[in-house]
Design a protein around this motif. Structure first.
Motif, PDB file in Angstrom:
ATOM      1  N   ARG A   1      73.152  14.402 116.055  1.00 22.59           N
ATOM      2  CA  ARG A   1      72.481  15.654 115.740  1.00 22.59           C
ATOM      3  C   ARG A   1      70.991  15.417 115.585  1.00 22.59           C
TER       4      ARG A   1
ATOM      5  N   THR B   1      72.457  19.050 119.441  1.00 28.42           N
ATOM      6  CA  THR B   1      73.564  18.138 119.184  1.00 28.42           C
ATOM      7  C   THR B   1      74.070  17.577 120.503  1.00 28.42           C
TER       8      THR B   1
ATOM      9  N   TYR C   1      73.498  23.702 114.512  1.00 26.89           N
ATOM     10  CA  TYR C   1      74.212  22.683 113.739  1.00 26.89           C
ATOM     11  C   TYR C   1      75.698  22.738 114.081  1.00 26.89           C
TER      12      TYR C   1
END
Length: 404
Positions: A63, A70, A98
């Motif tokens: 990440r 990512t 995320y």
């Protein structure tokens, strides 16, 4: 005279096919209708899993916190960690980049966003994914309150139903001090019903923490937790919170003797063989691997080994293979850039894997076994929602597709 596959005994053909990688099997489904029926049958999929259970790969998640990106890739065993395929992560949300991994079960990966509100299931081998209906429990953080969320994923070994559990603990802060945490709200998603339902846990005194690391063992998910009725200094006494997929109940396991300081209680759970284990480090001490030799027996916690490689570098374990090899992060004290190395605790030998990780990247690693698993309930939901394979890659054809 050359004989074709038609002349092979059915048992021999099946034995050969069940030992092939998933990518090859996907191509084989187009050979004939009989091959398609064979390869997509539940018995074949189960046999393929069993024949390949000793050939796990490692799923590496990188990440980029700075650029909110990512990356994901599959690698061979920890001793070499050679990359053999880069994966296209499904875009599970337009709101945030995320992506975290809750658990992996039978080749299915459970993905989540930062608040564990958007949840998806993904089979990297088949390159199919689906975003599940959103859970109901949502807590907005405020000046005096907030919430901890955790996601667990696994299969009920009795009903063979896949389940996702979401735990929500709301906390109250008074005068800058954590005053109280409410009992967890528990929601359960079952693939067989394609819906969430509430689980009543009563006055369950144990709460989850912020650590996202969990592990699935024999249908039970485990997280780091605390007993808020038992204070230790400025925090709560550490325990291990569990959720049993067989009977949909919360449980608790004793933490080992090393878990005395609540502020240091953020274990990285893993499996050592078939035993529950985790890496733990006290301040100014090297990491140790603790193993629960007899499941559920608190007194059976044993310090398996210590990773003491000197003070020249900082060492951080990422995962453990079934044969005991450890994947480690290695970094200098004056830098946040890291290198990945393989460590054999028996011989104490270190192997440089020649993988450099920039300072901006956060690393997560998981054991992954390729799989043809796509439960019928998930496949039906996948088709209903018209979810396409990641970036148009080849997948198992539908039963009503034309097959040569």
């Amino acid at each position: 005279m050359t004989l074709g596959y038609h002349h092979l005994p059915a048992e021999l053909l099946t034995e050969i096919l069940t030992r092939l990688p998933v990518k090859t099997l996907l191509l084989c489904t187009s050979v004939s209708k009989s091959w398609y029926s064979l390869i997509t049958s539940p018995l074949f999929i189960t046999t393929h899993q069993l024949n390949n259970r000793n050939n796990p790969a490692s799923l590496l998640l990188l990440r980029d916190e700075l650029n909110k990106k990512t990356q994901c890739s599959l690698h061979y065993g920890i001793d070499t960690f050679e990359e053999f395929v880069a994966l296209d992560l499904p875009d599970i949300t337009k709101e945030t980049r995320y992506i975290g991994i809750a658990c992996i079960c039978n080749g299915l990966v459970c993905l989540y966003d930062l608040d564990k509100y958007i949840v998806a299931l993904w089979n990297p081998s088949l390159k199919k994914s689906i975003i599940l209906p959103k859970p109901r429990a949502v807590r907005q953080s405020g000046a005096l309150s907030g919430a901890f969320y955790q996601i667990g994923f696994g299969i009920d070994p009795i009903s063979n139903d896949y389940k996702i559990v979401r735990l929500t603990n709301t906390y109250i802060i008074l005068d800058g001090v954590l005053e109280r945490i409410t009992p967890p709200e528990v929601e359960l998603f079952e693939l067989s019903t394609s819906s969430w339902r509430d689980i009543n846990v009563g006055d369950y005194p144990y709460v989850i923490g912020r650590c996202n690391h969990s592990v699935l063992l024999n249908g039970v998910v485990h997280w780091a937790g605390y007993n808020q009725k038992c204070k230790v200094g400025s925090g709560f006494h550490p325990f291990i919170v569990s959720f049993d997929m067989r009977n949909d109940t919360l449980g608790v396991l004793m933490a080992p003797p090393c878990a005395q300081n609540p502020l240091d209680w953020c274990p990285r759970f893993t499996l050592f063989g078939e035993s529950l284990s985790f890496f733990h480090r006290d301040v100014d001490h090297p990491y140790c691997l603790w193993v629960m030799k007899e499941y559920g027996i608190g007194s059976s916690w044993t310090k398996q080994f210590t990773i003491d490689l000197g003070q020249r570098y900082m060492w951080r374990p990422r995962c453990c293979s079934k044969n005991g090899d450890i994947l480690l992060e290695k970094r200098k004290w004056d830098s946040f850039e890291r290198d990945l190395v393989s460590y054999d605790p028996k011989t104490k030998l270190i192997k440089n894997l020649e993988i450099h990780v920039p300072a901006s990247l956060h690393i997560d690693t998981y054991e992954y076994k390729e799989s043809l698993v796509l439960p019928k309930s998930l496949a039906d939901l996948w088709r209903k929602e018209n979810v396409v394979a990641c970036r148009g890659t080849t997948v198992l054809p539908r039963e009503d597709d034309e097959v040569n």
